[in-house]
Motif scaffolding. Structure first.
Motif, PDB file in Angstrom:
ATOM      1  N   ARG A   1       0.796  -0.977   0.033  1.00  0.00           N
ATOM      2  CA  ARG A   1       0.383  -0.393  -0.322  1.00  0.00           C
ATOM      3  C   ARG A   1       0.975   1.442  -0.058  1.00  0.00           C
ATOM      4  NH1 ARG A   1      -5.527  -1.360   1.521  1.00  0.00           N
ATOM      5  NH2 ARG A   1      -5.532   0.198   3.186  1.00  0.00           N
ATOM      6  N   ARG A   2       0.767   2.619  -0.867  1.00  0.00           N
ATOM      7  CA  ARG A   2       1.063   3.531   0.033  1.00  0.00           C
ATOM      8  C   ARG A   2       1.953   3.997   0.334  1.00  0.00           C
ATOM      9  NH1 ARG A   2      -2.467   4.069  -5.227  1.00  0.00           N
ATOM     10  NH2 ARG A   2      -1.688   4.245  -7.449  1.00  0.00           N
ATOM     11  N   THR A   3       0.621   4.228   1.156  1.00  0.00           N
ATOM     12  CA  THR A   3       0.374   4.385   2.684  1.00  0.00           C
ATOM     13  C   THR A   3       1.356   3.975   3.539  1.00  0.00           C
ATOM     14  OG1 THR A   3      -1.212   3.326   3.097  1.00  0.00           O
ATOM     15  CG2 THR A   3      -1.532   5.702   2.964  1.00  0.00           C
ATOM     16  N   ASN A   4       1.344   2.688   3.326  1.00  0.00           N
ATOM     17  CA  ASN A   4       3.087   2.091   4.147  1.00  0.00           C
ATOM     18  C   ASN A   4       4.120   2.599   3.722  1.00  0.00           C
ATOM     19  OD1 ASN A   4       0.617  -0.003   5.242  1.00  0.00           O
ATOM     20  ND2 ASN A   4       0.962  -1.077   4.613  1.00  0.00           N
ATOM     21  N   VAL A   5       4.401   2.075   1.962  1.00  0.00           N
ATOM     22  CA  VAL A   5       5.906   2.822   2.054  1.00  0.00           C
ATOM     23  C   VAL A   5       6.245   4.137   2.538  1.00  0.00           C
ATOM     24  CG1 VAL A   5       7.258   3.271  -0.091  1.00  0.00           C
ATOM     25  CG2 VAL A   5       5.523   1.216   0.062  1.00  0.00           C
ATOM     26  N   MET A   6       5.363   5.025   2.458  1.00  0.00           N
ATOM     27  CA  MET A   6       5.316   6.289   2.848  1.00  0.00           C
ATOM     28  C   MET A   6       5.640   6.479   4.822  1.00  0.00           C
ATOM     29  SD  MET A   6       3.605   9.332   1.018  1.00  0.00           S
ATOM     30  CE  MET A   6       3.738  10.258   1.653  1.00  0.00           C
ATOM     31  N   VAL A   7       5.071   5.716   5.071  1.00  0.00           N
ATOM     32  CA  VAL A   7       5.327   5.551   6.772  1.00  0.00           C
ATOM     33  C   VAL A   7       6.716   5.408   6.602  1.00  0.00           C
ATOM     34  CG1 VAL A   7       4.407   3.684   8.795  1.00  0.00           C
ATOM     35  CG2 VAL A   7       2.790   5.173   7.724  1.00  0.00           C
TER      36      VAL A   7
END
Length: 405
Positions: free
Chosen positions: A277-283
């Motif tokens: 998930r894109r959010t997981n990569v940013m986190v």
């Protein structure tokens, strides 16, 4: 195509002029950008303090550009704005080449900074328009790689020019940048038709950005992450030259290493995180930046013999965060932005980078003067805050936007 797929490359058929334009534009920026302040001082014979004020004021005037772009981008199309920004900056650097008057140079600096803001407020909408379904993240990665490679080559050219005496290096740099802007603009004019689908988009029913709290909070979180990525270039030279027992030449080596990672690794990172998930990569990027800040602060408390290896380890961690964040952050914003008003949303997204660029010098300098560890410890806390904010936002963001496929 299987090889291209394994490398995380998108389908570039019919869109090569865009890639060439991005690289040529960045080459000129890498060549002239580092020499611009010196051009004011050595060629135009303007005092350093006055030159700095001129460039700062011109930059401040340009802050309104993303908002202005947001008003018109979905009507006129991102390609037209990007091309206009290229030609305007080409004229400005031609003015630098010929001009010596303070007011003329200020006008050229103003056109240049506004053109840069317009470019960055439009380019991701253009990349979204030309990408095939499912290729958006890969296009953001490849576009970033082309820009990083072009800028790095331009910076090498700037270094070579500085080996010559007199005004010639600075005049050559200004002329090269003017020419590259015109070439890039001409190449981008060839991107048309199906590759510019939103130019005539109806925006009468576009949602009001100021009421989209989730997107505004996402801009805030990304401002912190952008602050992380900019702090390296501002803080590392001062940290090494003023405090750490390390050779000054290590700064150039480490910054060049980060540029190489960005120039070669973005599509591979996209390829290997496509199921995430894109959010997981940013986190993950935020967590890595928090680790980087702790490592940088810790360099003051280890034996001198370990400082250089420690800098290398910290830079590796920084580069990992930077390459994870680079393409994914823009792709997430593009996916979250609604179809109508899409260009407006992405133009305002650039305020996260604008605000970070304005804040980073004062952020580092003020904290560094209090205690040398404070900027690094503060950025660690802020990176964790940004990561936590993105985790919380994931519950309200559309699931289709958070997932890559």
């Amino acid at each position: 195509m299987p090889t291209a797929t394994s490398l995380g490359l998108p389908n570039v058929r019919g869109r090569a002029p865009l890639l060439a334009g991005l690289m040529i534009d960045s080459f000129g920026g890498g060549c002239a950008g580092p020499l611009l302040l010196l051009f004011f001082v050595r060629v135009a014979d303007i005092p350093l303090g006055t030159a700095g004020i001129v460039l700062t004021v011109a930059t401040l005037f340009s802050i309104a550009a993303p908002a202005a772009v947001g008003v018109v981008i979905d009507r006129v199309g991102p390609r037209n704005l990007v091309v206009g920004a290229q030609f305007a900056q080409g004229l400005a650097f031609a003015g630098f080449f010929f001009g010596r008057s303070l007011w003329l140079l200020f006008l050229c600096a103003l056109v240049t900074t506004v053109g840069q803001r317009v470019f960055w407020s439009s380019i991701f909408s253009l990349l979204t328009d030309i990408s095939d379904p499912g290729d958006r993240d890969r296009w953001f990665g490849l576009g970033g790689m082309m820009q990083a490679a072009g800028f790095g080559l331009g910076a090498l050219a700037a270094g070579a020019l500085l080996t010559f005496d007199g005004d010639r290096p600075f005049l050559i740099a200004m002329a090269v940048n003017a020419v590259t802007f015109f070439i890039a603009g001409a190449l981008l004019l060839r991107i048309h038709g199906a590759h510019s689908r939103t130019a005539a988009e109806d925006v009468r029913d576009a949602p009001l950005l100021r009421k989209d709290k989730a997107f505004l909070v996402l801009i805030g979180a990304n401002t912190i992450l952008a602050l992380c990525t900019m702090l390296m270039g501002i803080g590392l030279p001062v940290y090494v030259s003023e405090v750490l027992p390390a050779p000054k030449w290590i700064v150039g080596v480490l910054l060049a290493g980060v540029s190489v990672v960005l120039a070669t690794g973005q599509t591979l990172v996209v390829r290997h995180t496509e199921k995430r998930r894109r959010t997981n990569v940013m986190v993950l990027a935020g967590v890595l930046w928090a680790m980087w800040g702790l490592l940088m602060a810790g360099l003051l408390h280890i034996p001198a013999a370990l400082v250089v290896p420690g800098l290398v380890v910290a830079t590796v961690v920084f580069a990992g965060a930077d390459v994870l964040h680079a393409a994914t952050s823009n792709a997430l914003a593009a996916a979250v932005a609604p179809t109508q008003g899409h260009g407006k949303y992405l133009s305002y997204w650039q305020y996260s980078f604008t605000f970070a660029s304005v804040l980073v010098p004062a952020f580092f300098a003020q904290l560094f003067e209090v205690r040398h560890e404070f900027p690094w410890l503060a950025i660690s806390l802020l990176a964790l805050l940004a990561a936590g904010t993105i985790v919380a936002l994931e519950r309200v963001l559309p699931d289709a936007a958070v997932r890559r496929n």
